[in-house]
Design a protein around this motif. Structure first.
Motif, PDB file in Angstrom:
ATOM      1  N   MET A   1       0.838  -1.196   0.000  1.00  0.00           N
ATOM      2  CA  MET A   1       0.000   0.000   0.000  1.00  0.00           C
ATOM      3  C   MET A   1       0.878   1.253   0.000  1.00  0.00           C
ATOM      4  O   MET A   1       1.890   1.330   0.699  1.00  0.00           O
ATOM      5  N   ALA A   2       0.492   2.259  -0.784  1.00  0.00           N
ATOM      6  CA  ALA A   2       1.261   3.501  -0.868  1.00  0.00           C
ATOM      7  C   ALA A   2       1.440   4.133   0.510  1.00  0.00           C
ATOM      8  O   ALA A   2       2.502   4.687   0.803  1.00  0.00           O
ATOM      9  N   LEU A   3       0.441   4.057   1.374  1.00  0.00           N
ATOM     10  CA  LEU A   3       0.551   4.619   2.721  1.00  0.00           C
ATOM     11  C   LEU A   3       1.733   4.020   3.473  1.00  0.00           C
ATOM     12  O   LEU A   3       2.416   4.706   4.223  1.00  0.00           O
ATOM     13  N   VAL A   4       1.984   2.751   3.267  1.00  0.00           N
ATOM     14  CA  VAL A   4       3.075   2.043   3.940  1.00  0.00           C
ATOM     15  C   VAL A   4       4.408   2.331   3.248  1.00  0.00           C
ATOM     16  O   VAL A   4       5.427   2.523   3.900  1.00  0.00           O
ATOM     17  N   ARG A   5       4.413   2.391   1.931  1.00  0.00           N
ATOM     18  CA  ARG A   5       5.650   2.536   1.155  1.00  0.00           C
ATOM     19  C   ARG A   5       6.054   3.978   0.881  1.00  0.00           C
ATOM     20  O   ARG A   5       7.231   4.291   0.832  1.00  0.00           O
ATOM     21  N   LEU A   6       5.087   4.863   0.635  1.00  0.00           N
ATOM     22  CA  LEU A   6       5.367   6.239   0.203  1.00  0.00           C
ATOM     23  C   LEU A   6       4.832   7.217   1.230  1.00  0.00           C
ATOM     24  O   LEU A   6       3.857   7.922   0.981  1.00  0.00           O
ATOM     25  N   GLY A   7       5.450   7.279   2.353  1.00  0.00           N
ATOM     26  CA  GLY A   7       4.930   8.023   3.487  1.00  0.00           C
ATOM     27  C   GLY A   7       4.589   9.475   3.244  1.00  0.00           C
ATOM     28  O   GLY A   7       3.688  10.004   3.870  1.00  0.00           O
ATOM     29  N   ARG A   8       5.269  10.150   2.313  1.00  0.00           N
ATOM     30  CA  ARG A   8       5.078  11.589   2.200  1.00  0.00           C
ATOM     31  C   ARG A   8       4.061  12.007   1.127  1.00  0.00           C
ATOM     32  O   ARG A   8       3.694  13.170   1.063  1.00  0.00           O
ATOM     33  N   LEU A   9       3.620  11.095   0.287  1.00  0.00           N
ATOM     34  CA  LEU A   9       2.699  11.448  -0.792  1.00  0.00           C
ATOM     35  C   LEU A   9       1.318  11.782  -0.222  1.00  0.00           C
ATOM     36  O   LEU A   9       0.685  10.958   0.431  1.00  0.00           O
ATOM     37  N   SER A  10       0.826  13.000  -0.495  1.00  0.00           N
ATOM     38  CA  SER A  10      -0.392  13.492   0.159  1.00  0.00           C
ATOM     39  C   SER A  10      -1.698  13.011  -0.458  1.00  0.00           C
ATOM     40  O   SER A  10      -2.733  13.063   0.196  1.00  0.00           O
TER      41      SER A  10
END
Length: 139
Positions: free
Chosen positions: A108-117
């Motif tokens: 999941m992007a939330l887990v992998r890409l912490g800063r993407l809003s």
């Protein structure tokens, strides 16, 4: 239908702030990937509302109610945004810690890409987070 995740610091704009409004411009985003995600959104798409920095949890679901348009906080035509409105509270907020601990959400992007809003969420991730948050069946 596509699924998304919108991040906001609750001290700046919380899910409670979104409630009761017919639609709110999701403005101020200055990241090309996040902007491109908003340009891909359709009316009726749903997105998790995530409280970043303070809380670190998914607290609700928002609905896209206006397609991408010029962000009124800038004259720069490169920056667009959508309008969203509150759709549903998450009965049990899902924390970042819980998401990271769930192997089904490892990509999941939330887990992998912490800063993407503004992030995409797959249908499988949507179902799992909704299950974790007590929303069954998932909207």
């Amino acid at each position: 239908m596509n699924y998304w995740l919108f991040k906001s610091e609750p001290s700046v704009f919380s899910f409670e702030d979104l409630k009761g409004k017919a639609g709110t411009q999701w403005d101020g985003v200055r990241n090309y990937a996040a902007r491109n995600n908003m340009k891909a959104m359709q009316i009726g798409d749903l997105g998790f509302f995530y409280h970043s920095n303070d809380g670190l949890d998914i607290v609700g679901i928002a609905e896209v109610c206006a397609l991408a348009h010029q962000d009124s906080t800038t004259d720069d035509p490169r920056w667009e945004c959508v309008d969203i409105r509150a759709f549903k509270d998450m009965p049990k907020p899902v924390t970042l810690e819980q998401a990271k601990a769930n192997p089904q959400l490892a990509d999941m992007a939330l887990v992998r890409l912490g800063r993407l809003s503004v992030q995409p969420v797959t249908p499988a991730e949507w179902q799992e987070v909704c299950r974790m948050g007590g929303l069954t069946p998932a909207p």
